[in-house]
Scaffold this motif. Structure first.
Motif, PDB file in Angstrom:
ATOM      1  N   LEU A   1     -32.158 -29.006 -64.637  1.00  0.00           N
ATOM      2  CA  LEU A   1     -32.721 -29.736 -63.501  1.00  0.00           C
ATOM      3  C   LEU A   1     -31.740 -29.806 -62.337  1.00  0.00           C
ATOM      4  CD1 LEU A   1     -34.536 -32.610 -65.407  1.00  0.00           C
ATOM      5  CD2 LEU A   1     -35.579 -30.683 -64.210  1.00  0.00           C
ATOM      6  N   ARG A   2     -30.455 -29.939 -62.636  1.00  0.00           N
ATOM      7  CA  ARG A   2     -29.460 -29.957 -61.577  1.00  0.00           C
ATOM      8  C   ARG A   2     -29.477 -28.627 -60.827  1.00  0.00           C
ATOM      9  NH1 ARG A   2     -25.447 -30.962 -64.594  1.00  0.00           N
ATOM     10  NH2 ARG A   2     -25.955 -33.172 -64.773  1.00  0.00           N
ATOM     11  N   SER A   3     -29.685 -27.532 -61.578  1.00  0.00           N
ATOM     12  CA  SER A   3     -29.723 -26.214 -60.925  1.00  0.00           C
ATOM     13  C   SER A   3     -30.937 -26.086 -60.000  1.00  0.00           C
ATOM     14  CB  SER A   3     -29.743 -25.111 -61.975  1.00  0.00           C
ATOM     15  OG  SER A   3     -31.003 -25.025 -62.611  1.00  0.00           O
ATOM     16  N   LYS A   4     -32.029 -26.817 -60.340  1.00  0.00           N
ATOM     17  CA  LYS A   4     -33.217 -26.725 -59.504  1.00  0.00           C
ATOM     18  C   LYS A   4     -33.024 -27.449 -58.174  1.00  0.00           C
ATOM     19  CE  LYS A   4     -36.634 -25.143 -60.780  1.00  0.00           C
ATOM     20  NZ  LYS A   4     -37.154 -23.762 -60.687  1.00  0.00           N
ATOM     21  N   THR A   5     -32.012 -28.299 -58.078  1.00  0.00           N
ATOM     22  CA  THR A   5     -31.739 -28.973 -56.803  1.00  0.00           C
ATOM     23  C   THR A   5     -30.876 -28.117 -55.880  1.00  0.00           C
ATOM     24  OG1 THR A   5     -29.735 -30.089 -57.601  1.00  0.00           O
ATOM     25  CG2 THR A   5     -31.849 -31.193 -57.996  1.00  0.00           C
ATOM     26  N   LEU A   6     -30.347 -27.039 -56.415  1.00  0.00           N
ATOM     27  CA  LEU A   6     -29.462 -26.173 -55.623  1.00  0.00           C
ATOM     28  C   LEU A   6     -30.315 -25.165 -54.856  1.00  0.00           C
ATOM     29  CD1 LEU A   6     -26.755 -25.550 -58.368  1.00  0.00           C
ATOM     30  CD2 LEU A   6     -26.768 -27.306 -56.589  1.00  0.00           C
ATOM     31  N   LYS A   7     -30.191 -25.103 -53.563  1.00  0.00           N
ATOM     32  CA  LYS A   7     -31.063 -24.286 -52.710  1.00  0.00           C
ATOM     33  C   LYS A   7     -30.413 -23.001 -52.235  1.00  0.00           C
ATOM     34  CE  LYS A   7     -34.329 -27.320 -52.899  1.00  0.00           C
ATOM     35  NZ  LYS A   7     -35.539 -27.025 -53.700  1.00  0.00           N
ATOM     36  N   ASN A   8     -29.146 -22.801 -52.550  1.00  0.00           N
ATOM     37  CA  ASN A   8     -28.445 -21.635 -52.039  1.00  0.00           C
ATOM     38  C   ASN A   8     -27.806 -20.865 -53.183  1.00  0.00           C
ATOM     39  OD1 ASN A   8     -28.648 -22.313 -49.052  1.00  0.00           O
ATOM     40  ND2 ASN A   8     -27.656 -24.154 -49.859  1.00  0.00           N
ATOM     41  N   GLN A   9     -27.634 -19.570 -52.947  1.00  0.00           N
ATOM     42  CA  GLN A   9     -26.997 -18.719 -53.953  1.00  0.00           C
ATOM     43  C   GLN A   9     -26.203 -17.614 -53.248  1.00  0.00           C
ATOM     44  OE1 GLN A   9     -29.000 -17.379 -57.751  1.00  0.00           O
ATOM     45  NE2 GLN A   9     -28.960 -15.416 -56.654  1.00  0.00           N
ATOM     46  N   PHE A  10     -25.017 -17.361 -53.769  1.00  0.00           N
ATOM     47  CA  PHE A  10     -24.181 -16.276 -53.256  1.00  0.00           C
ATOM     48  C   PHE A  10     -23.968 -15.270 -54.372  1.00  0.00           C
ATOM     49  CE2 PHE A  10     -19.997 -14.328 -52.549  1.00  0.00           C
ATOM     50  CZ  PHE A  10     -20.224 -13.750 -51.309  1.00  0.00           C
ATOM     51  N   GLY A  11     -24.087 -13.973 -54.033  1.00  0.00           N
ATOM     52  CA  GLY A  11     -23.938 -12.950 -55.046  1.00  0.00           C
ATOM     53  C   GLY A  11     -23.066 -11.813 -54.590  1.00  0.00           C
ATOM     54  N   LEU A  12     -22.353 -11.209 -55.544  1.00  0.00           N
ATOM     55  CA  LEU A  12     -21.551 -10.009 -55.311  1.00  0.00           C
ATOM     56  C   LEU A  12     -22.001  -8.946 -56.308  1.00  0.00           C
ATOM     57  CD1 LEU A  12     -17.967 -11.527 -54.873  1.00  0.00           C
ATOM     58  CD2 LEU A  12     -19.462 -10.619 -53.066  1.00  0.00           C
ATOM     59  N   PHE A  13     -22.194  -7.702 -55.822  1.00  0.00           N
ATOM     60  CA  PHE A  13     -22.685  -6.621 -56.663  1.00  0.00           C
ATOM     61  C   PHE A  13     -21.848  -5.374 -56.398  1.00  0.00           C
ATOM     62  CE2 PHE A  13     -26.061  -9.291 -55.013  1.00  0.00           C
ATOM     63  CZ  PHE A  13     -26.653  -9.780 -56.171  1.00  0.00           C
ATOM     64  N   PHE A  14     -21.616  -4.613 -57.438  1.00  0.00           N
ATOM     65  CA  PHE A  14     -20.854  -3.374 -57.268  1.00  0.00           C
ATOM     66  C   PHE A  14     -21.504  -2.286 -58.112  1.00  0.00           C
ATOM     67  CE2 PHE A  14     -17.550  -0.365 -58.585  1.00  0.00           C
ATOM     68  CZ  PHE A  14     -17.122   0.072 -57.328  1.00  0.00           C
ATOM     69  N   LEU A  15     -21.804  -1.139 -57.449  1.00  0.00           N
ATOM     70  CA  LEU A  15     -22.420   0.009 -58.104  1.00  0.00           C
ATOM     71  C   LEU A  15     -21.476   1.196 -58.001  1.00  0.00           C
ATOM     72  CD1 LEU A  15     -24.831   1.512 -59.403  1.00  0.00           C
ATOM     73  CD2 LEU A  15     -25.680   1.915 -57.090  1.00  0.00           C
ATOM     74  N   ARG A  16     -21.170   1.776 -59.144  1.00  0.00           N
ATOM     75  CA  ARG A  16     -20.306   2.967 -59.193  1.00  0.00           C
ATOM     76  C   ARG A  16     -21.124   4.105 -59.783  1.00  0.00           C
ATOM     77  NH1 ARG A  16     -15.500   5.624 -57.622  1.00  0.00           N
ATOM     78  NH2 ARG A  16     -14.890   7.060 -59.276  1.00  0.00           N
ATOM     79  N   SER A  17     -21.324   5.176 -58.981  1.00  0.00           N
ATOM     80  CA  SER A  17     -22.053   6.356 -59.440  1.00  0.00           C
ATOM     81  C   SER A  17     -21.109   7.553 -59.420  1.00  0.00           C
ATOM     82  CB  SER A  17     -23.256   6.640 -58.531  1.00  0.00           C
ATOM     83  OG  SER A  17     -24.157   5.563 -58.545  1.00  0.00           O
ATOM     84  N   SER A  18     -21.162   8.352 -60.463  1.00  0.00           N
ATOM     85  CA  SER A  18     -20.343   9.569 -60.515  1.00  0.00           C
ATOM     86  C   SER A  18     -21.221  10.742 -60.929  1.00  0.00           C
ATOM     87  CB  SER A  18     -19.177   9.385 -61.500  1.00  0.00           C
ATOM     88  OG  SER A  18     -19.647   9.084 -62.787  1.00  0.00           O
TER      89      SER A  18
END
Length: 957
Positions: free
Chosen positions: A717-734
């Protein structure tokens, strides 16, 4: 890239659904604990009916709740429902054999029904687990006392004292045991055993008045006045002002003919108690008695002096024996008899007198040995034969009291050897076998006696009783029918006949042999059509046999004779309620509760019937009717927790969250410490999507019930009060082909959650051997209705590292059985080419698995291609985590790692497989790791490969 984004979206929705399932499963256990707490409070308030109802609800929710089983057993014990109490206590001992309190309750149940052997067996079982436990050892001693096993109990009390000699509780209990044993043996004439136990009591408690008084009385009865006087004087030293002790001393001095001391004692009494009329009235008689004593010569002393001078004088010996007997001094008489037998060992008269004295002194075994010799000398003497039989029987009874069963058997068998037709000896011999738990031998003895006395009603009755206890009800019933034919008006025989059939019926009911049980009850009713217990059991049997119509017809027939019989009316209401005829049952119960407003049983049954009606309406998808019934319950008892909880659930199901919240608050007013109502409040606020209030309430719930489930729910329920999210993603293709052997994309994302979905902005930074580039993207998820939502994306890049532009839109709709369908389109601009694609997909969730099949129809003028993607997930840990498997055929416009090569790869036969794992911590932080292998067929003999590694981290704030 599109595939990865959809993974996150699906994860979010799946996680939300899963958390609700987790909360509901956790609430089931919490509901059982809350009901148990309420049952404990009701028990403390002595509201046993309510406590039983709450306990049954708790066990219906959680059948293996051991503490609740024990509480229900205790409640049935408190309400004298011993069979039900025994059932639940045995369940506890089967599940938890080291549950100490369960043994204490089991012992109490058996003691209440005088099942002393069973009670002692439970005590021994408990001591097997808790060896040396003081309280359990004391409990076993009390069981022995209840069973009159004083001989064994005394040995056990000694063991207790050896182990806990300094413990005042043990001292007090042991003293009580020895006093009880002494009183029992004294009452039954076993003076030596009585004296021994009283003396043991005094050893523990030297000032115990009961033991002292008893020993004094025994000394007086045995003419041992000196010992009695010593005890009285010892007590006077402690209580010199006691009137009773001073008068006892006067009486003893008078019996011992110590008249000078007696007169002095009387004078002391009159001085201390001058107004005592009893003391004044003895002044003259005491002196007259003293004068007479000293005036005349004592005959006893004369004959004693004659015998001292002439030991063989038989006349003097006979006089001394007679005088001793006349004075009640039997031991003294026995001493004179033994003195005579030294000179004349074969004197029949002296032997007979000795046998009489031994019998008077309750030494039956010794007396029987002498009587056996006398009968051998006079085999035709009927009087001697009768005396010998009497002595053997008395000796056997003495052995029975001391629980010396082998010796008792020998004595009674000896009596039957002398007098085979003696019914008393047969009866006692059968009793001895019964005490040894040998009913078959007892029946054999009675059969032998019945051959001598075939019409003896007492023996037949005893045999019927034993056969009934052995479970041979048909044989026992046959005997009782014979007796009733002979004595048709004998109430005792009628009662036993009924008891035999009722006992047989009860046992058959316990074994669910209802048809046979029904025959037993019908046999009782054939003789007494209005016997209430048989009628009740017969109704129960027919109900258990799913014959409610027959049971109701029988009740109606009985009600014609007694239309106001409230027990029959109550039973009828119960059957109607089980048949879901709640209105008819309610009319009867309402009438009963109005006639007997102070009978809690009827009021509770009425509300229980209403609750059952409400639950039935709820089960039949009639929420409005159910709510109306629950409101009726609350109008009778506004604090009824069950009605409150059911109403809360129904209002939540209807989406009427304000009403559900009002009832939850009402429950908390009445039961402020009840976590269940607080949990209902949290759930209702969650359903309202008022996550801030729900989170605060969940924190309060966590303080009251800090468990893993409530902690997890609070995090959710505490997580449902959080309205923002930050994400980091990294894709490595060879790659293993071409000039560019690698391709990296790093992404930073910000996402904001709103009421109808979420929107996000991403910045992608890509690098290849040829150079680097940046691409910006905007993404939107928008919920139209409960079943329909849209996805849209727009992206623009500044270099050839990314496609110049990307556009995407899809609409999703959920159909029955959780099938979700997608229809959408994609646009991609790369290398001056404009590529358009159509997208369709279908997805479904079953159990812990999720499956999605997506097809792309790609137009690259003048070419047309297709691509297919199959995604499967296996959810774990309440759907927070999952394993991912992906298989694809062709290159889709949502594949981020190959968008830059899309124009070159679109026409190739491409196959790929991938796997991944995602883990979420406390609903806030998500980590993911994925790997994909892609194989492309360039020519009939040439293949090229690509390998992708994708890492993610996201954090809500």
């Amino acid at each position: 890239m599109r595939t990865s984004v959809l993974k996150y979206v699906f994860l979010s929705f799946a996680t939300a659904a899963t958390l609700q399932t987790m909360a509901q499963s956790g609430r089931k256990g919490k509901a059982a604990e809350a009901l148990y707490d309420d049952a404990v409070k009701a028990t403390r308030a002595k509201q046993y009916t309510a406590a039983i109802r709450l306990s049954r609800q708790a066990l219906a929710t959680e059948p293996d709740f051991v503490d609740q089983q024990l509480l229900l057993g205790r409640l049935y014990l408190l309400t004298n429902q011993y069979d039900s109490a025994r059932k639940y206590i045995r369940q506890v001992l089967t599940t938890a054999p080291r549950y100490r309190d369960a043994y204490l309750y089991a012992i109490n149940v058996e003691l209440a029904q005088q099942q002393y052997e069973e009670a002692e067996c439970y005590a021994d079982m408990a001591l097997g687990y808790f060896n040396g436990d003081r309280d359990l050892m004391l409990k076993k001693l009390s069981v022995m006392d209840e069973a009159r096993k004083f001989y064994q109990g005394s040995n056990y009390a000694n063991s207790l004292l050896d182990r806990y000699g300094s413990d005042t509780v043990v001292q007090k209990a042991s003293t009580g045991h020895f006093l009880l044993a002494g009183a029992y043996f004294r009452k039954n004439g076993y003076n030596s055993l009585a004296r021994s136990n009283y003396e043991k009591a005094l050893m523990i408690d030297p000032s115990n008045p009961e033991a002292r008084q008893a020993l004094t009385g025994m000394d007086i009865r045995d003419n041992n006045y000196r010992a009695a006087l010593e005890r009285v004087e010892a007590e006077l030293a402690t209580h010199p002002g006691s009137y009773e002790l001073q008068m006892s001393k006067l009486s003893l001095l008078q019996e011992m003919h110590r008249y000078p001391e007696a007169i002095s004692q009387l004078e002391a009494i009159t001085k201390r108690f001058p107004a005592d009329a009893k003391a004044r009235s003895q002044q003259v008689p005491l002196r007259m008695e003293a004068a007479a004593y000293y005036t005349n010569t004592d005959p006893y002393a004369l004959y004693q002096s004659i015998l001292e001078k002439n030991p063989g004088n038989q006349e003097a010996l006979q006089k001394l024996i007679g005088l001793s007997v006349s004075r009640g001094a039997y031991r003294e008489a026995l001493n004179w008899i033994n003195a005579g037998l030294k000179s004349h060992p074969d004197d029949t008269r002296l032997l007979s007198l000795k046998a009489d004295m031994l019998e008077s002194d309750r030494k039956f075994a010794e007396a029987a040995m002498l009587a056996e010799k006398l009968l051998q000398r006079q085999p035709g003497n009927a009087t001697e034969r009768e005396r010998l039989v009497r002595l053997y029987i008395a000796s056997g009874r003495d052995y029975l009291v001391q629980q010396q069963y082998p010796e008792a058997l020998t004595a009674f068998e000896s009596a039957l050897r002398i007098a085979p037709a003696d019914t008393t000896a047969s009866d006692l011999l059968a009793n001895t076998y019964l005490l040894q738990k040998k009913p078959a031998q007892a029946v054999t003895v009675l059969d032998q006696a019945l051959r001598q006395h075939p019409d003896n009603a007492r023996l037949l009755l005893k045999k019927a009783n034993i056969l009934a206890d052995m479970g041979q009800y048909d044989a026992a019933s046959a005997i009782m029918e014979t007796l009733l034919q002979r004595y048709p008006v004998n109430e005792q025989y009628h009662a036993l006949y009924q008891d035999i059939h009722l006992s047989a019926g009860r046992i058959l009911m316990q074994h669910e042999e209802y048809e046979q049980a029904k025959e037993q009850f019908q046999a009782v009713l054939a003789r007494d059509p209005h016997q209430p217990e048989a009628l009740q059991y017969l109704i129960n049997a027919e109900s258990a046999m799913q014959q409610p119509d027959s049971a109701l017809a029988r009740i109606d027939q009985a009600l014609q004779q007694d239309p106001h019989n409230r027990e029959l009316l109550f039973k009828k209401a119960g059957i109607l309620s089980t048949q879901h005829q709640y209105a008819a049952a309610g009319n009867i119960l309402d009438s009963l509760r109005q006639q007997y407003p102070f009978t809690l049983k009827y009021r509770n049954a009425y509300t229980d019937n209403l609750l059952a009606a409400g639950i039935d309406a709820q089960r039949n998808q009639q929420p409005d009717s159910a709510l109306q019934v629950f409101r009726q319950v609350l109008s009778i008892n506004r604090k009824d927790s069950a009605a409150l909880l059911y109403s809360i659930n129904l209002y939540n199901g209807k989406g009427n969250y304000d009403s559900a919240l009002a009832y939850a608050d009402q429950g908390l007013r009445y039961y402020p410490d009840n976590a269940t109502f607080l949990e209902k409040r949290v759930v209702t606020l969650e359903n309202k999507k008022d996550y801030n209030a729900a989170s605060l309430a969940a924190d309060s719930l966590l303080k009251r019930s800090n468990t893993a489930t409530t902690s997890d729910y609070a995090d959710y329920l505490r997580s449902k009060t959080l309205k923002n999210q930050f994400g980091l993603f990294f894709l490595r293709s060879s790659y293993d082909y071409g000039t560019s052997r690698w391709y990296n994309i790093a992404t930073a994302e910000y996402r904001h959650f709103m009421k109808r979905g979420s929107y996000a902005a991403r910045l992608n930074y890509g690098g290849r051997e040829e150079g680097t580039g940046v691409m910006g993207e905007a993404e939107l998820y928008y919920t139209h209705t409960r079943r329909t939502y849209s996805y849209a994306l727009a992206g623009y890049a500044n270099s050839a590292v990314f496609p110049t532009a990307r556009l995407a839109y899809s609409i999703f709709h959920t159909f029955g059985k959780s099938f979700e369908a997608e229809l959408g389109g994609r646009y991609l601009k790369a290398d001056s080419l404009n590529i358009y694609s159509g997208v369709v997909s279908v997805a479904n969730r079953f159990s812990d698995f999720y499956v999605n099949l997506r097809a792309y129809f790609i137009s690259d003028q003048p070419h047309f291609y297709t691509s297919f993607n199959l995604t499967t997930r296996y959810y774990m840990n309440r759907d927070q985590d999952y394993l991912l498997l992906v298989a694809a055929l062709g290159t889709s416009p949502d594949d981020r790692s190959r968008l830059v090569q899309f124009p070159q790869l679109a026409g190739l036969l491409t196959r790929s497989v991938g796997a991944g794992y995602q883990k979420t911590f406390r609903y806030r932080t998500t980590l993911g790791l994925y790997g994909t292998w892609i194989n492309q067929k360039v020519s009939p003999t040439l293949f090229q490969n690509q390998y992708d590694i994708f890492v993610t981290i996201q954090r809500k704030f």
